[in-house]
Design a protein around this motif. Structure first.
Motif, PDB file in Angstrom:
ATOM      1  N   ARG A 157      -0.111   5.375 -13.223  1.00 10.27           N
ATOM      2  CA  ARG A 157       1.212   4.990 -13.715  1.00 10.27           C
ATOM      3  C   ARG A 157       1.678   5.916 -14.839  1.00 10.27           C
ATOM      4  O   ARG A 157       2.851   6.286 -14.909  1.00 10.27           O
ATOM      5  N   LEU A 197      -0.460   4.577  -5.972  1.00 13.60           N
ATOM      6  CA  LEU A 197      -0.173   3.246  -6.507  1.00 13.60           C
ATOM      7  C   LEU A 197      -0.035   2.200  -5.407  1.00 13.60           C
ATOM      8  O   LEU A 197      -0.240   1.010  -5.662  1.00 13.60           O
ATOM      9  N   ALA A 198       0.295   2.614  -4.198  1.00 17.34           N
ATOM     10  CA  ALA A 198       0.312   1.667  -3.079  1.00 17.34           C
ATOM     11  C   ALA A 198      -1.094   1.141  -2.812  1.00 17.34           C
ATOM     12  O   ALA A 198      -1.273  -0.002  -2.410  1.00 17.34           O
ATOM     13  N   GLU A 199      -2.107   1.980  -3.059  1.00 17.04           N
ATOM     14  CA  GLU A 199      -3.499   1.564  -2.878  1.00 17.04           C
ATOM     15  C   GLU A 199      -4.119   0.998  -4.149  1.00 17.04           C
ATOM     16  O   GLU A 199      -4.997   0.137  -4.075  1.00 17.04           O
ATOM     17  N   LYS A 233       5.615  11.521  -5.164  1.00 14.35           N
ATOM     18  CA  LYS A 233       5.214  10.938  -3.875  1.00 14.35           C
ATOM     19  C   LYS A 233       3.715  10.644  -3.844  1.00 14.35           C
ATOM     20  O   LYS A 233       3.294   9.584  -3.365  1.00 14.35           O
ATOM     21  N   GLU A 259       2.987   7.682  -6.120  1.00 18.74           N
ATOM     22  CA  GLU A 259       3.451   6.442  -5.486  1.00 18.74           C
ATOM     23  C   GLU A 259       2.533   6.039  -4.337  1.00 18.74           C
ATOM     24  O   GLU A 259       2.263   4.850  -4.139  1.00 18.74           O
ATOM     25  N   GLN A 260       2.043   7.013  -3.585  1.00 21.67           N
ATOM     26  CA  GLN A 260       1.084   6.717  -2.513  1.00 21.67           C
ATOM     27  C   GLN A 260      -0.201   6.139  -3.122  1.00 21.67           C
ATOM     28  O   GLN A 260      -0.754   5.164  -2.608  1.00 21.67           O
ATOM     29  N   THR A 295       8.607   2.845 -16.839  1.00 24.19           N
ATOM     30  CA  THR A 295       7.227   2.795 -16.355  1.00 24.19           C
ATOM     31  C   THR A 295       6.257   2.697 -17.523  1.00 24.19           C
ATOM     32  O   THR A 295       5.318   1.889 -17.516  1.00 24.19           O
ATOM     33  N   PRO A 303      -2.420  -0.401  -7.270  1.00 25.86           N
ATOM     34  CA  PRO A 303      -1.171  -0.705  -7.971  1.00 25.86           C
ATOM     35  C   PRO A 303      -1.285  -0.908  -9.478  1.00 25.86           C
ATOM     36  O   PRO A 303      -0.301  -0.716 -10.191  1.00 25.86           O
ATOM     37  N   SER A 304      -2.420  -1.251  -9.965  1.00 27.38           N
ATOM     38  CA  SER A 304      -2.508  -1.518 -11.401  1.00 27.38           C
ATOM     39  C   SER A 304      -3.175  -0.397 -12.188  1.00 27.38           C
ATOM     40  O   SER A 304      -3.400  -0.544 -13.391  1.00 27.38           O
TER      41      SER A 304
END
Length: 140
Positions: free
Chosen positions: A92, A82-84, A76, A79-80, A111, A86-87
């Protein structure tokens, strides 16, 4: 970090408990000392207080959660993050480890394959690796 430096950092935090950058540094200091369980609430506070190095906090916090066996929470957090961001390759990669630890090997491998293909780490096989990242079970 020496015991004296650590104690000084904790004393500074006691004098200014709502300084987000100081809270972040305390989280990092706990991790460096092998005190991962104790680092968790500092990471949470640093995020809540709006510390500037959010990428570093997401990476450190998620990694710490993974190390202490809180795999679902780690996923979680990654993923949070990566929302901000993403690359970000580190987020990752750590996400892949947490996915593996929680038993989602397929998504973990996907992934990592996607990351390898995007970062041009597989030479002329980039297209094939990217394809199979999404189609791991495909055979003929």
């Amino acid at each position: 970090m020496s015991d004296v430096e650590f104690d000084e950092l904790m004393a500074r935090l006691a004098g200014d408990p709502d300084d987000p950058e100081l809270v972040r540094e305390v989280a990092y200091a706990h991790d460096r000392r092998g005190l991962e369980h104790e680092a968790v609430p500092y990471y949470e506070r640093a995020l809540a207080l709006g510390a500037a190095d959010r990428l570093g906090i997401f990476t450190g916090y998620g990694s710490t959660l993974r190390v202490i066996g809180r795999f679902e929470d780690a996923v979680k957090v990654f993923e949070q993050g990566l929302a901000e961001f993403p690359s970000d390759p580190a987020l990752r990669a750590f996400l892949a480890m947490a996915l593996y630890n929680r038993g989602d090997a397929r998504r973990a491998v996907s992934t990592l394959l996607t990351l390898l293909a995007e970062k041009d780490q597989v030479g002329p096989y980039g297209r094939a690796v990217a394809y199979y990242a999404e189609n791991l079970d495909e055979t003929i």
